[in-house]
Design an enzyme around this catalytic site. Structure first.
Site, mmCIF file in Angstrom:
data_model
loop_
_atom_site.group_PDB
_atom_site.id
_atom_site.type_symbol
_atom_site.label_atom_id
_atom_site.label_comp_id
_atom_site.label_asym_id
_atom_site.label_seq_id
_atom_site.Cartn_x
_atom_site.Cartn_y
_atom_site.Cartn_z
ATOM 1 N N ASP A 1 14.586 -39.199 25.010
ATOM 2 C CA ASP A 1 14.136 -37.832 24.749
ATOM 3 C C ASP A 1 12.838 -37.960 23.959
ATOM 4 O OD1 ASP A 1 14.063 -35.031 24.491
ATOM 5 O OD2 ASP A 1 15.049 -35.157 22.533
ATOM 6 N N ASP B 1 18.348 -35.249 18.643
ATOM 7 C CA ASP B 1 17.469 -35.934 19.595
ATOM 8 C C ASP B 1 18.181 -37.093 20.288
ATOM 9 O OD1 ASP B 1 14.825 -34.510 19.232
ATOM 10 O OD2 ASP B 1 15.259 -35.069 17.160
ATOM 11 N N GLU C 1 13.295 -37.486 29.951
ATOM 12 C CA GLU C 1 13.097 -36.055 30.179
ATOM 13 C C GLU C 1 11.694 -35.800 30.710
ATOM 14 O OE1 GLU C 1 14.840 -32.906 27.467
ATOM 15 O OE2 GLU C 1 12.714 -32.751 26.985
#
Length: 170
Positions: free
Chosen positions: A8, A139, A67
């Protein structure tokens, strides 16, 4: 058996999560955050690259799931996010990892059931799916959710391929 590192990306905090997939079974291997506390962007990018490279060396994953960039309201934020993603991807590619990208809404829909899920919902579902004793940091939970999403789609692709190539399948 496949080991997946989920990433991420962020210019200040980059989450990572490592899971092992054996068929439909997922095992948590580790997670955390790479925090960059310096102000200049080139040094932050260097720290992200070094951190992701170290994680890859330590866990020896078979692939990376990351992502995709979303368009932030602030163009400067989107550029910084893109740079952070870029160095994370290069860290993976430099160690010969295939890289798979997933949209944030798809990750949330896969893990929680709705693309509009908030961070707490993602943390809760990651904890539940991986049978963790506590919720990971936000996160890190997002990174684990990205890895879980890859496992879900990887498993779907394997089933589809088996149906197409299995001459015994009706």
């Amino acid at each position: 058996m496949t080991i997946i590192v989920g990433i991420d990306p962020g210019s200040r905090v980059t989450g990572y999560g490592i899971i092992r997939q054996q068929g439909r079974h997922l095992t948590y291997l580790g997670s955390g955050c790479i925090r960059t506390v310096v102000d200049d962007m080139p040094t932050r990018l260097k720290l992200i690259y070094a951190g992701v490279s170290e994680i890859i060396t330590q866990f020896q994953p078979d692939c990376m799931a990351i992502e995709q960039v979303f368009m932030a309201k602030n163009p400067d934020s989107a550029l910084k996010l893109g740079q952070a993603r870029g160095v994370a991807i290069v860290a993976g590619v430099n160690q010969d990892l295939p890289v798979f990208e997933y949209a944030a809404r798809l990750v949330k829909k896969t893990v929680v059931g709705t693309g509009a899920a908030d961070k707490k919902q993602v943390q809760h579902m990651v904890r539940s799916l991986l049978k963790l004793s506590a919720s990971p940091q936000a996160d890190a939970a997002d990174a684990l959710a990205i890895a879980i999403t890859h496992c879900h789609f990887n498993q779907s692709l394997l089933r589809t391929a088996a149906v197409k190539v299995n001459p015994l399948a009706g």
